[in-house]
Design a protein around this motif. Structure first.
Motif, PDB file in Angstrom:
ATOM      1  N   TYR A  72       0.691  -1.454   0.108  1.00  0.00           N
ATOM      2  CA  TYR A  72      -0.012  -0.084  -0.026  1.00  0.00           C
ATOM      3  C   TYR A  72       0.799   1.270  -0.114  1.00  0.00           C
ATOM      4  N   PHE A  73       2.072   1.269   0.554  1.00  0.00           N
ATOM      5  CA  PHE A  73       2.664   2.363   0.672  1.00  0.00           C
ATOM      6  C   PHE A  73       3.974   2.674  -0.425  1.00  0.00           C
ATOM      7  N   HIS A  74       4.153   1.385  -0.869  1.00  0.00           N
ATOM      8  CA  HIS A  74       5.006   1.313  -2.234  1.00  0.00           C
ATOM      9  C   HIS A  74       4.713   0.873  -3.538  1.00  0.00           C
ATOM     10  N   SER A  75       4.135  -0.278  -3.550  1.00  0.00           N
ATOM     11  CA  SER A  75       4.116  -1.198  -4.869  1.00  0.00           C
ATOM     12  C   SER A  75       2.789  -0.851  -5.629  1.00  0.00           C
ATOM     13  N   LEU A  76       1.723  -0.744  -4.722  1.00  0.00           N
ATOM     14  CA  LEU A  76       0.317  -0.514  -5.510  1.00  0.00           C
ATOM     15  C   LEU A  76       0.258   0.506  -6.434  1.00  0.00           C
ATOM     16  N   ARG A  77      -0.383   0.554  -7.508  1.00  0.00           N
ATOM     17  CA  ARG A  77      -0.601   1.457  -8.377  1.00  0.00           C
ATOM     18  C   ARG A  77      -1.960   2.083  -7.943  1.00  0.00           C
ATOM     19  N   ALA A  78      -2.219   2.950  -8.737  1.00  0.00           N
ATOM     20  CA  ALA A  78      -3.529   3.902  -8.466  1.00  0.00           C
ATOM     21  C   ALA A  78      -4.694   2.950  -8.634  1.00  0.00           C
ATOM     22  N   GLU A  93      -6.171   3.649 -16.339  1.00  0.00           N
ATOM     23  CA  GLU A  93      -5.040   2.652 -16.561  1.00  0.00           C
ATOM     24  C   GLU A  93      -5.423   1.111 -16.120  1.00  0.00           C
ATOM     25  N   THR A  94      -4.725   0.385 -16.836  1.00  0.00           N
ATOM     26  CA  THR A  94      -5.025  -1.074 -16.471  1.00  0.00           C
ATOM     27  C   THR A  94      -4.556  -1.463 -15.334  1.00  0.00           C
ATOM     28  N   GLY A  95      -5.270  -1.920 -14.560  1.00  0.00           N
ATOM     29  CA  GLY A  95      -4.722  -2.385 -12.980  1.00  0.00           C
ATOM     30  C   GLY A  95      -4.341  -3.791 -12.829  1.00  0.00           C
ATOM     31  N   ARG A  96      -3.777  -3.895 -11.746  1.00  0.00           N
ATOM     32  CA  ARG A  96      -3.599  -5.579 -11.266  1.00  0.00           C
ATOM     33  C   ARG A  96      -4.560  -5.907 -10.300  1.00  0.00           C
ATOM     34  N   MET A  97      -5.103  -6.885 -10.419  1.00  0.00           N
ATOM     35  CA  MET A  97      -6.139  -7.484  -9.563  1.00  0.00           C
ATOM     36  C   MET A  97      -5.356  -8.178  -8.463  1.00  0.00           C
ATOM     37  N   ILE A  98      -5.298  -8.011  -7.257  1.00  0.00           N
ATOM     38  CA  ILE A  98      -4.177  -8.809  -6.431  1.00  0.00           C
ATOM     39  C   ILE A  98      -5.050  -9.166  -5.248  1.00  0.00           C
ATOM     40  N   SER A  99      -4.532 -10.399  -4.777  1.00  0.00           N
ATOM     41  CA  SER A  99      -5.335 -10.935  -3.704  1.00  0.00           C
ATOM     42  C   SER A  99      -4.522 -11.599  -2.617  1.00  0.00           C
ATOM     43  N   LEU A 100      -4.621 -11.266  -1.424  1.00  0.00           N
ATOM     44  CA  LEU A 100      -3.853 -11.640  -0.331  1.00  0.00           C
ATOM     45  C   LEU A 100      -4.533 -12.892   0.419  1.00  0.00           C
ATOM     46  N   ASP A 140       8.550  -5.090  -7.238  1.00  0.00           N
ATOM     47  CA  ASP A 140       8.814  -3.998  -8.286  1.00  0.00           C
ATOM     48  C   ASP A 140       9.583  -4.930  -9.349  1.00  0.00           C
ATOM     49  N   GLY A 141      10.155  -5.964  -9.444  1.00  0.00           N
ATOM     50  CA  GLY A 141      10.812  -6.837 -10.689  1.00  0.00           C
ATOM     51  C   GLY A 141       9.706  -7.479 -11.238  1.00  0.00           C
ATOM     52  N   ILE A 187       3.197   9.392   2.529  1.00  0.00           N
ATOM     53  CA  ILE A 187       1.768   8.732   2.562  1.00  0.00           C
ATOM     54  C   ILE A 187       1.128   9.248   1.383  1.00  0.00           C
ATOM     55  N   ARG A 188       0.769  10.577   1.401  1.00  0.00           N
ATOM     56  CA  ARG A 188       0.008  11.205   0.227  1.00  0.00           C
ATOM     57  C   ARG A 188       0.683  10.989  -1.187  1.00  0.00           C
ATOM     58  N   ASN A 189       1.818  10.803  -1.290  1.00  0.00           N
ATOM     59  CA  ASN A 189       2.386  10.528  -2.787  1.00  0.00           C
ATOM     60  C   ASN A 189       2.624   9.256  -2.837  1.00  0.00           C
ATOM     61  N   SER A 190       2.277   8.112  -2.172  1.00  0.00           N
ATOM     62  CA  SER A 190       2.125   6.877  -2.599  1.00  0.00           C
ATOM     63  C   SER A 190       1.276   6.640  -3.724  1.00  0.00           C
ATOM     64  N   PRO A 191       1.688   5.871  -4.754  1.00  0.00           N
ATOM     65  CA  PRO A 191       1.056   5.801  -5.812  1.00  0.00           C
ATOM     66  C   PRO A 191      -0.296   5.227  -5.728  1.00  0.00           C
ATOM     67  N   TYR A 192      -0.792   4.256  -4.747  1.00  0.00           N
ATOM     68  CA  TYR A 192      -2.119   4.083  -4.253  1.00  0.00           C
ATOM     69  C   TYR A 192      -2.883   5.141  -4.022  1.00  0.00           C
ATOM     70  N   ASN A 193      -2.484   5.899  -3.214  1.00  0.00           N
ATOM     71  CA  ASN A 193      -3.168   7.167  -2.499  1.00  0.00           C
ATOM     72  C   ASN A 193      -3.490   8.257  -3.471  1.00  0.00           C
ATOM     73  N   ARG A 194      -2.721   8.271  -4.726  1.00  0.00           N
ATOM     74  CA  ARG A 194      -3.168   9.450  -5.470  1.00  0.00           C
ATOM     75  C   ARG A 194      -4.337   9.531  -6.044  1.00  0.00           C
TER      76      ARG A 194
END
Length: 800
Positions: free
Chosen positions: A60-66, A151-158, A308-309, A378-385
């Motif tokens: 949530y704070f690094h890898s997720l995109r909007a 944008e095309t998003g990734r569907m992610i499941s934990l 990121d890889g 936090i505000r600038n994390s990609p998810y939070n944009r």
């Protein structure tokens, strides 16, 4: 290489500790409240949440995109809420009221939580499957040229490793393979513990083989940076080999016992081997425990580098080794699912983090970075944009009337197919936004005409080879990116999960779809959990279930549905209809296309006391039995009565003492019985019930309104039965469970004889089935005579 520099890593570690604290405190606070009420403990969240704190912080704070969408493991809800609290997407009031009235939910919920929950995940396995079908829906939307600015998003499941036991996950994986799944990540929290115990040895190998067979890329996240560094030390390879061979139960037990236990066991097994002994003895108990539990699922550098890889759109499963309860005193214990931190343990945790009493909810309390640094990060994390994650879409116009097939005798199933065929001819947004699907019963549920005209959907075109080879066939099965039918394999769980994803397209991808799924009515029960959660998520779709009841006579008891009308009545978010005639079906389908798109608020409609402005999904229970169609004008008032749930086919008069209320295909038996009684019981009334669900819901809502002081509240069924005095008898008849209509007697205090099906059917003709279950005209007459004693009814065709 890692996608983070040292300064970002430090902030992420700061946030990781805060997230773990907030989730732990939220659970403690909830239990503090429960101890004063019902004593319910919520410790299950404590351990399960902790194992995902690092993974979710990295995401949530690094890898997720909007435009990425995430299905969060159910028991990780405290972590999810803590993250959204730090993002100013969740209120402190709701956090403090975790598991309380109007507080944040125990499991992430689209409809009950105010935070941006993408998928409800309360029933394990369903959230994981939902991401597969959401990805397919995203592909469908993009292939049709819509949502170009999104944008095309990734569907992610934990997912929990024990959650992989759920059968619907395997069904979904197979369907994803069939449809060329893309842009999907599954992150398996491989903590090797289930609710009750430790998982079986060798599960990892089975999971790896499973995903490889379905074409997924596999990323194993096993060892963190500390362990990887230790493995490079002299003796490190022996340590790696010992860990790789360590049984799950032993690893969990040693984790719980701590550094001294690790030391003793390792020295017992590996001592007197020179280098490896030095490796172990060079560390304190605390350092050794930290080293031995330094799994990649708790290592921010390893996680962010792995996330990121990924530079492609193939489906990826991350098998992330973790410790259940990581960072807490109950880590590793096999009973920790229901474990609770003691007050002393909680206080020690608070002291370790430097949290001052009374400041437990302060967002930046005891954090190593300044508030401005953290808020900016936090505000600038990609998810939070993306500030508004619930997208919207314009409504699709619905014509005033839909086509009505002009045939003297026809079944509702056939009528549905003809209506869909005519809709397929029409240009414009309604037909273009309809998308159909079926679990290998497309033709037998009469969707063939629609598919012939609108085609099947696939990312890559596939020609119908029978057509190409000029082999005569009724159906054209060409696949293309323009197609509007998604063909599924025989798995009803997949059907309802796909309908859920299609029915959330407007919210997830900003484009409105009007999904229609067809299946055999008895097999609703096979997908009931997925249907329930589709409705719980407020997904919008039309499910057409046909054929239904014992009317499917030659098929025998296995294919004859009994309980489905009651399911339709009981399922929240689903309006259930069972028309007898095709003109009724046309009216109901027109209503349904509009109803699927409603999302308003406000007071109930005082005509029915139903909250129709909020909309919902629709269930149509249809039949293969051809009925003679009535010759009548479909007036506006009749249309409204059909939608409201019932209308008088024969109205009661002052001479009436018997009412026959029927649903669906038993219309001919009800009419015939009324005619048979006509000489001896004058003016037998016949009530056509098109929706027992809406009739009952309106009646219940009107009663609630009257209890609130709205004495004028009167439901549709109360108005219909207003000329029926209590001495009238009501015979109800449905090809389904008799309880569906038995409640009608409670509206005015009438005696009721409820006819229906309570036991598995037989094989035979329709007449055989109706006679066997007491649904034929003779049975209706017999029930009426027993219900309202009086002049004997003389015109039985047959005495049973």
């Amino acid at each position: 290489m890692s996608g983070i520099d040292s300064s970002e890593l430090k902030i992420l570690r700061d946030l990781e500790r805060k997230v773990l604290w907030l989730s732990t405190w939220m659970i403690h606070n909830a239990n503090h409240l429960r101890d004063k009420t019902d004593g319910v403990k919520v410790g299950g969240h404590q351990a399960s949440s902790a194992s995902l704190a690092t993974i979710m912080t990295a995401l949530y704070f690094h890898s997720l995109r909007a435009y990425d969408r995430v299905a969060v493991k159910p028991h990780a809800s405290p972590i999810f809420h803590a993250i959204h609290y730090l993002m100013d997407r969740q209120s402190r009031e709701k956090m403090e009221n975790f598991r309380g009235y109007k507080g944040v939910q125990s499991y992430p919920s689209r409809t009950k939580d105010t935070a941006d929950v993408d998928f409800s995940t309360g029933s394990v396995g369903l959230g994981a499957a939902q991401t597969i079908f959401a990805s397919l829906v995203q592909d469908y939307v993009k292939a049709h040229g819509w949502a170009g600015d999104i944008e095309t998003g990734r569907m992610i499941s934990l997912i929990g490793d024990a959650e992989m036991d759920e059968g619907n996950i395997f069904e979904a994986l197979l369907e994803g393979w069939k449809h060329g799944l893309r842009n999907t990540w599954w992150i398996i929290d491989y903590n090797r513990q289930s609710l009750d115990a430790v998982v079986r040895e060798g599960l990892y190998d089975r999971l790896e083989a499973l995903f490889r067979a379905f074409g997924w890329d596999i990323v194993t996240l096993k060892y963190g940076q500390l362990l990887e560094a230790a493995f490079r030390e002299p003796g490190g390879e022996r340590l790696r080999d010992w860990i790789d061979r360590c049984p799950n139960q032993l690893y969990s037990a040693l984790t719980f016992q701590g550094g001294a236990a690790w030391r003793k066991r390792l020295l017992d097994d590996l001592g007197d081997q020179g280098d490896v002994t030095q490796l172990i003895e060079s560390r304190s108990d605390r350092e050794l425990a930290q080293l031995m539990t330094n799994l990649a699922g708790h290592d921010l550098v390893s996680l962010t580098a792995a996330f990121d890889g990924i530079d492609h759109d193939r489906p990826v499963v991350f098998l992330a080794y973790t410790v259940k309860g990581f960072g807490l005193p109950l880590a590793g214990h096999k009973d920790n699912h229901a474990g609770m931190l003691t007050p002393a343990q909680l206080e020690a945790f608070r002291t370790e983090l430097g949290i001052r009493p009374g400041h437990e909810w302060d967002k930046f309390e005891a954090m190593k970075h300044s508030e401005s640094e953290l808020t900016g990060f936090i505000r600038n994390s990609p998810y939070n944009r993306l500030k508004q994650r619930r997208l919207t879409s314009a409504r699709v116009d619905v014509p005033a009337d839909l086509p009505v097939p002009k045939q003297d005798e026809i079944s509702t199933q056939h009528g549905f197919g003809l209506i869909m065929n005519e809709l397929a001819r029409l240009p414009g947004p309604l037909a273009d936004r309809i998308v159909t699907t079926a679990p290998d019963v497309t033709v037998s549920t009469n969707l063939g005409g629609w598919v012939n005209r609108r085609g099947l959907f696939a990312q890559e075109a596939v020609a119908d080879l029978f057509k190409k080879e000029r082999i005569p066939s009724t159906f054209n099965w060409d696949f293309s990116r323009n197609g509007q039918h998604l063909e599924l394999g025989i798995a009803e769980m997949n059907l309802f999960t796909l309908l859920s994803a299609l029915g959330l397209s407007h919210s997830l991808f900003g484009e409105r779809l009007l999904p229609i799924g067809t299946l055999y009515d008895p097999f609703i029960c096979r997908g009931l959990d997925a249907l329930n959660y589709a409705c719980y998520q407020d997904a919008r779709f039309m499910v057409v279930a046909t054929p239904s009841g014992v009317t499917l006579a030659p098929e025998g008891g296995a294919h004859q549905s009994i309980s489905t009308p009651l399911i339709g009545m009981a399922q929240d978010g689903l309006a259930s209809f069972e028309p007898a005639y095709v003109d009724e079906l046309s009216v109901i389908m027109r209503f349904a296309f509009d109803y699927l798109q409603r999302d308003g608020e406000g007071q109930p409609d005082e005509r029915t006391w139903l909250r129709d402005e909020t909309g919902g999904s629709v269930y149509l229970r249809l039949s293969t039995r051809p009925l003679e169609q009535p010759k009548r004008e479909m007036s506006a008032s009749l249309q409204q009565d059909i939608i409201d749930g019932a209308y008088w086919l024969r109205r009661p008069t002052p001479n009436t003492d018997i009412v026959i209320a029927y649903t669906g295909v038993l219309a001919p038996e009800a009419i015939e019985a009324a005619g048979m009684m006509s000489e001896d019981r004058r003016d037998v009334a016949v009530l056509a019930v098109t929706s027992a669900d809406r009739l009952n819901a309106g009646w219940s809502a009107a009663q609630r309104a009257r209890r609130r002081g709205l004495r004028h509240a009167q439901s549709h069924v109360e108005r219909l039965l207003s000329p029926v005095p209590p001495h009238f008898g009501i015979v109800t008849a449905i090809d389904g469970h008799p309880a569906t209509l038995a409640w009608l007697g409670a509206v005015k205090g009438n005696r009721v004889s409820a006819l229906g099906v309570e036991h598995f059917g037989q094989t035979g003709t329709v007449d055989d089935m109706y006679r066997h279950h007491g649904l034929d005209a003779d049975a209706i007459v017999s029930a009426a005579e027993a219900l309202v004693p009086g002049r004997p009814i003389r015109h039985f065709r047959q005495v049973n």
